[in-house]
Motif scaffolding. Sequence first.
Motif, mmCIF file in Angstrom:
data_model
loop_
_atom_site.group_PDB
_atom_site.id
_atom_site.type_symbol
_atom_site.label_atom_id
_atom_site.label_comp_id
_atom_site.label_asym_id
_atom_site.label_seq_id
_atom_site.Cartn_x
_atom_site.Cartn_y
_atom_site.Cartn_z
ATOM 1 N N GLU A 42 0.835 -1.197 0.000
ATOM 2 C CA GLU A 42 0.000 0.000 0.000
ATOM 3 C C GLU A 42 0.870 1.247 0.000
ATOM 4 O OE1 GLU A 42 -4.081 -1.209 2.346
ATOM 5 O OE2 GLU A 42 -2.407 -0.454 3.543
ATOM 6 N N VAL A 61 -3.221 3.968 0.193
ATOM 7 C CA VAL A 61 -3.850 3.692 -1.098
ATOM 8 C C VAL A 61 -3.381 2.346 -1.627
ATOM 9 C CG1 VAL A 61 -4.168 4.496 -3.462
ATOM 10 C CG2 VAL A 61 -3.983 6.155 -1.598
ATOM 11 N N ARG A 62 -4.328 1.504 -1.990
ATOM 12 C CA ARG A 62 -4.013 0.199 -2.586
ATOM 13 C C ARG A 62 -4.052 0.306 -4.106
ATOM 14 N NH1 ARG A 62 -8.210 -3.922 -0.662
ATOM 15 N NH2 ARG A 62 -6.976 -5.226 -2.060
ATOM 16 N N GLU A 64 -5.101 -0.344 -7.743
ATOM 17 C CA GLU A 64 -6.414 -0.606 -8.343
ATOM 18 C C GLU A 64 -7.539 0.169 -7.662
ATOM 19 O OE1 GLU A 64 -7.340 -4.754 -8.591
ATOM 20 O OE2 GLU A 64 -5.574 -5.237 -9.773
ATOM 21 N N ARG A 65 -7.295 0.726 -6.484
ATOM 22 C CA ARG A 65 -8.369 1.400 -5.766
ATOM 23 C C ARG A 65 -8.195 2.904 -5.851
ATOM 24 N NH1 ARG A 65 -11.536 -2.338 -6.266
ATOM 25 N NH2 ARG A 65 -12.974 -1.247 -4.851
ATOM 26 N N GLY A 66 -9.278 3.604 -6.130
ATOM 27 C CA GLY A 66 -9.231 5.056 -6.210
ATOM 28 C C GLY A 66 -8.482 5.546 -7.433
ATOM 29 N N GLY A 69 -4.719 4.515 -7.251
ATOM 30 C CA GLY A 69 -4.551 3.090 -7.517
ATOM 31 C C GLY A 69 -4.672 2.781 -8.992
ATOM 32 N N ARG A 70 -5.599 3.452 -9.664
ATOM 33 C CA ARG A 70 -5.750 3.241 -11.106
ATOM 34 C C ARG A 70 -4.522 3.749 -11.853
ATOM 35 N NH1 ARG A 70 -10.803 5.151 -15.014
ATOM 36 N NH2 ARG A 70 -9.908 4.288 -16.940
ATOM 37 N N THR A 90 -12.950 3.831 -8.442
ATOM 38 C CA THR A 90 -13.640 3.408 -7.225
ATOM 39 C C THR A 90 -13.596 4.580 -6.245
ATOM 40 O OG1 THR A 90 -11.666 2.593 -6.060
ATOM 41 C CG2 THR A 90 -12.746 1.083 -7.608
ATOM 42 N N HIS A 91 -14.484 4.574 -5.306
ATOM 43 C CA HIS A 91 -14.570 5.695 -4.365
ATOM 44 C C HIS A 91 -14.243 5.238 -2.934
ATOM 45 C CE1 HIS A 91 -16.062 9.023 -6.926
ATOM 46 N NE2 HIS A 91 -16.455 8.022 -7.703
ATOM 47 N N ASP A 92 -13.242 4.345 -2.846
ATOM 48 C CA ASP A 92 -12.829 3.819 -1.541
ATOM 49 C C ASP A 92 -12.352 4.914 -0.586
ATOM 50 O OD1 ASP A 92 -11.995 0.481 -2.048
ATOM 51 O OD2 ASP A 92 -12.512 1.788 -3.705
ATOM 52 N N TYR A 93 -11.805 5.988 -1.142
ATOM 53 C CA TYR A 93 -11.145 6.979 -0.299
ATOM 54 C C TYR A 93 -11.899 8.306 -0.245
ATOM 55 C CZ TYR A 93 -7.722 3.393 -1.259
ATOM 56 O OH TYR A 93 -7.091 2.179 -1.398
#
Length: 285
Positions: A42, A61-62, A64-66, A69-70, A90-93
């Motif tokens: 991360e 931040v991971r 692929e996420r947010g 990530g992308r 994605t809206h993880d954050y």
Amino acid sequence: MRMQSGSTEAGSREDLIAGGVRELARRTRFPVAFGGLIHDGEVDITTIVGNRTRHLDGLQVRPERGLGGRAMIELRPRMTNDYRSSQQITHDYDVFVLGEGLRTLLALPIVVEGRPRGVLYAGAWEQSPIGDVTTAPAMSVVQRIATELRIRDEVERRLHEAAPPPVVASPQREDLRESFAELRSIAAELTDESLRERIAAVERRLMGVAEPAQALDAEPAAHLSPRELDVLACAAVGSTNAQIATQLGLREGTVKAYLRSAMSKLDASSRHSAVVRARRAGLLP
């Protein structure tokens, strides 16, 4: 601002990110900038500048996420000027980004040898256009960080492999000489003085192993400048003037000038003779 605990080297990488975040804010004129490197899968956001709230604190931040990530997965910048309504991420954050009130966000992956190593962000509270005028200087910031990380990785690898054997046979001696020349080349690119000092310590160890008695007893017959020694170390392993110029980031004419100066100081009529005399004087392994 969250800082990674651990070694001095880890700290110096975080310092590199801190400088990059500040430079990103200055060069893009976005009011908010933040970023970090990947640790344990991360990205730890270790530096934040320009924020109005504490909502970005603790952000991890991971891939692929947010938006970030992308960017890391695609190995290219990603951007949005309406974060809340974006359908492309994605809206993880959201709790972090929208908590700070950011609407425009630019994410730039730090890519080293084809692998993501971290991400920098630039953001604004209002809708702002993002075009080449912004992304070009922003990319130059992350590319500079990536180059420095690549150099540091190579230094660490060389330092890890540099524990010399007690007795150096002929094939090992040639490997040692090549390592010495590469270390000189790497050190010439570094701006971190602590890493340069560590490399210099390894060079001294290699010198002592290459010619134990001679290196300890001999008094150098001439004093070569660091650049003259860099050039001669590369010449000692068979590099041409053009190759030396590429390795050290010099012009070929400058390489020739350094070689001539070293030959003069060593009272040598050829580069081969200069290498031999430098080895006898304990200047080269």
